[in-house]
Write an enzyme that holds these catalytic residues in place. Structure first.
Site, PDB file in Angstrom:
ATOM      1  N   ASP A  22      63.803  -5.037  66.613  1.00 23.10           N
ATOM      2  CA  ASP A  22      63.972  -3.613  66.886  1.00 23.10           C
ATOM      3  C   ASP A  22      65.451  -3.216  66.835  1.00 23.10           C
ATOM      4  O   ASP A  22      66.347  -4.061  66.918  1.00 23.10           O
ATOM      5  CB  ASP A  22      63.393  -3.258  68.253  1.00 23.10           C
ATOM      6  N   GLU A  23      65.691  -1.938  66.713  1.00 23.46           N
ATOM      7  CA  GLU A  23      67.014  -1.329  66.838  1.00 23.46           C
ATOM      8  C   GLU A  23      68.104  -2.073  66.054  1.00 23.46           C
ATOM      9  O   GLU A  23      69.177  -2.364  66.577  1.00 23.46           O
ATOM     10  CB  GLU A  23      67.396  -1.222  68.319  1.00 23.46           C
ATOM     11  N   THR A  24      67.832  -2.350  64.792  1.00 25.59           N
ATOM     12  CA  THR A  24      68.821  -3.021  63.933  1.00 25.59           C
ATOM     13  C   THR A  24      69.808  -1.980  63.404  1.00 25.59           C
ATOM     14  O   THR A  24      69.903  -1.737  62.199  1.00 25.59           O
ATOM     15  CB  THR A  24      68.103  -3.751  62.782  1.00 25.59           C
TER      16      THR A  24
END
Length: 673
Positions: A292-294
């Site tokens: 997530d949230e790269t």
């Protein structure tokens, strides 16, 4: 029927699908026995032991356990005659004058029925109401996701205690969020000083959870959220921005800059190493790769690669490789769904076997993203939140609104389950016990969504069952107290971390200021100032800008103090009548409320110092005395906070929180000179 139950002083959470309440009482015998059939599959008779423990606590009586048809018990635990006619987890519970029978379609069903019976015993003692219950869960998967990495690593005893509580409320899955707080071989530079979990902890917890009908699913960051690893000498070269690895640690930076440079093949080797080492410790056939949230993907070292094929293609190719790696080992991959929803073309290319964990935390969330995943044909689990992160007091109203909506959408679009998340951003200042109300709301909504008519009713039920509060008012008081949080922990962290460590401004932190308030509360003049790129503001100007942005909330601090004091008094009176059973919760409530009172005073002081609000003092002498007293009160409070921390958690990052408070108190004393 639900209103009648509350008037009689007992409740069941989650509420059963159908229940017939009959006149009369079943009195548990003085010397009783529980007969647990071997077909239940509870080899160590954990379920029977749970009942015996609750009978002992409620009545002082000691009961026996047996199995087989020659050892009848007043309480019988067995498998239904026609188990295939009902979904997994279903059960019936019959309480009659002649005995109590829990019959489930499988082990999980019996376990669920036992938890209902335990709740009745805890509230009614030896005098049980006569009931016939037929019950089943709405979602097959009812999971809880606990952050054990962003500041607070719980003790193994607390993790087992939490598993017991999840069992009582019929959860059947637990995941622990891990970034760097696990003792991977050859990676001591990553986990040193974090009080990490060890392989033996996982093996022990996995057994403990399995015996209580909870699947412990491995979850580890394998793509984004590798901030601590990518700051090490050994691994920094695998990050998108290795040149930032020596910048001062920042709680906010840790949430933003942490992505692997996947154009380097060594990144995939690292991801697979984390997966392969970790999965061997779990009996589960599932694995959550997170992903997530790269945020930094394609912006640093991999920018050239991103320009060639696109960020979406980079992302989906990488997670597909990780999923295939898991599938080759007989594991079912899971991953967070935020990046796929930002780039809908990713949804079409994901492996069929992957389960998307669709997290949506807005209290007013719509069904748009749940519907999008459903229309793509992908398997999804809906993921709301308990709304405790970044604050001392839980935002119970937000948790209720978020969880109930996501449960409704999950039901509407036939999600495979619900996973309630519990995060610890910015050092995990939130005491784990503050998540209990949200966790129980999640239990209700993942089992029987929409059954409880409103938040007030739900909080009254939780107050009575979980906190032994006969008035049913405790959680309503706590929820109202959270509305008096005018200057919060995340506001303080932002104020401190605007300093880049060299007396300049951390522009990354500056950019996060708008996210501190909902859109409808953001002052336009400050937003325009933040967006003005003509001149970089100084540190003093940036901090004043933050305080101007929060001015409306900060200025309510003096009024809010009365509400917080009143709340503390009322909660203390209620918890005193519940006795030692909830002493730990009482302490957690008191410390959190007092801490919030002090934070509110800090906000007022900082805003007054720079003229954002009217000066609080009439003379320089009184200003000096008041500021010094505030600094001392914060240091005394931190000692009490640290004592509570140690009852639940390893040392982990407690020192970072202490340093944060001490940096503030040093500043306050310096300003008052």
């Amino acid at each position: 029927m639900n209103g009648q139950i509350l008037l009689q002083g007992w409740t069941i959470i989650p509420t059963p699908q159908t229940m017939q309440h009959k006149a009369g009482i079943a009195l548990l015998p003085m010397c009783g026995r529980i007969n647990e059939a071997r077909t239940v599959g509870d080899d160590r008779h954990i379920l029977a032991a749970q009942l015996i423990d609750d009978i002992r606590a409620a009545t002082g009586l000691e009961w026996d356990i047996a199995t087989g048809d020659r050892w009848p018990g007043f309480i019988t635990l067995t498998i239904l005659d026609n188990p295939h006619a009902h979904p997994s987890g279903s059960y019936t519970l019959d309480v009659t004058p002649d005995g109590v029978t829990v019959a489930g379609v499988d082990f999980e069903g019996v376990r669920n029925g036992v938890q209902t019976l335990r709740q009745l015993i805890r509230q009614c003692g030896a005098a049980l109401p006569l009931l016939h219950i037929e019950d089943r869960p709405a979602f097959e998967t009812r999971g809880y996701y606990l952050d054990v990495t962003r500041g607070r690593v719980p003790t193994l005893d607390w993790l087992k205690h939490w598993a017991d509580k999840l069992c009582l409320y019929k959860y059947n899955q637990l995941q622990l969020y891990v970034e760097h707080t696990f003792r991977f071989d050859g990676m001591s530079e990553t986990w040193r000083g974090s009080s990490p979990l060890a392989p033996r902890d996982i093996l022990d917890l996995d057994d403990y959870c399995a015996e209580r009908g909870i699947e412990l699913v491995p979850s580890v960051s394998t793509f984004g959220h590798l901030y601590m690893a990518l700051r090490t000498r050994s691994l920094r070269d695998l990050g998108e921005f290795p040149e930032t690895a020596d910048e001062p640690f920042g709680f906010i930076d840790r949430m933003r800059h942490h992505t692997l440079n996947i154009s380097d093949e060594r990144a995939f080797t690292l991801s697979c190493r984390l997966i392969d080492d970790y999965l061997q410790l779990f009996r589960s056939d599932k694995f959550n790769i997170c992903a997530d949230e790269t945020f930094d993907l394609g912006r640093g070292r991999s920018k050239t690669f991103a320009e060639e094929i696109g960020v979406a293609a980079m992302y989906v190719d990488y997670v597909t490789r990780l999923c295939r790696h898991l599938e080759a080992q007989g594991k079912q991959p899971m991953m967070w769904g935020d990046i796929a929803l930002e780039h809908p073309e990713i949804l079409e290319r994901l492996p069929e076997a992957v389960t998307l964990l669709n997290w949506q935390y807005d209290p007013q969330v719509t069904d748009e993203k749940v519907r999008t995943v459903a229309q793509s044909g992908a398997t999804q689990i809906v993921c709301p939140a308990v709304w405790c992160w970044n604050a001392l007091l839980p935002r119970i109203d937000d948790a209720w609104n978020n969880i109930t909506r996501m449960a409704r959408y999950g039901t509407q679009y036939q999600a495979a389950g619900m996973l309630v998340t519990d995060w610890g951003d910015l050092g995990h200042v939130n005491d784990p016990r503050m998540a209990i109300p949200g966790m129980i709301i999640g239990a209700q909504e993942s089992w029987n969504p929409g059954r409880i008519p409103d938040e007030t009713d739900m909080l009254r039920r939780i107050s009575r069952l979980e906190y032994h509060d006969a008035s049913g008012e405790l959680l309503d008081i706590l929820a109202r107290a959270s509305h008096a949080a005018c200057f919060q922990w995340n506001h303080l962290i932002t104020w401190l971390e605007l300093d880049d460590g060299r007396g300049g401004v951390n522009t990354g932190v500056l950019q996060t200021i708008p996210g501190l308030l909902p859109e409808n509360e953001r002052p336009d003049d400050v937003i325009r100032a933040l967006q003005d790129g003509s001149r970089a503001p100084s540190l003093v100007e940036s901090r004043r800008m933050l305080l101007r942005y929060l001015k409306h909330h900060i200025s309510l601090g003096e009024t809010a103090d009365h509400l917080l004091q009143t709340s503390a008094r009322r909660i203390s009176a209620i918890t005193a009548t519940a006795g030692p059973r909830i002493a730990g919760n009482a302490a957690a409530f008191r410390v959190a409320i007092e801490g919030q009172r002090l934070l509110n005073r800090v906000g007022l002081q900082l805003a007054s110092d720079v003229g954002v609000i009217d000066s609080l003092q009439s003379s320089a002498a009184s200003q000096h005395d008041d500021t010094a007293r505030l600094a001392e009160a914060l240091e005394i409070w931190m000692e009490a906070y640290a004592a509570q921390w140690s009852t639940l958690s390893r040392d982990s990052e407690l020192r970072r929180l202490q340093d944060t408070v001490w940096e503030l108190t040093d500043y306050l004393r310096f300003q008052s000179v």
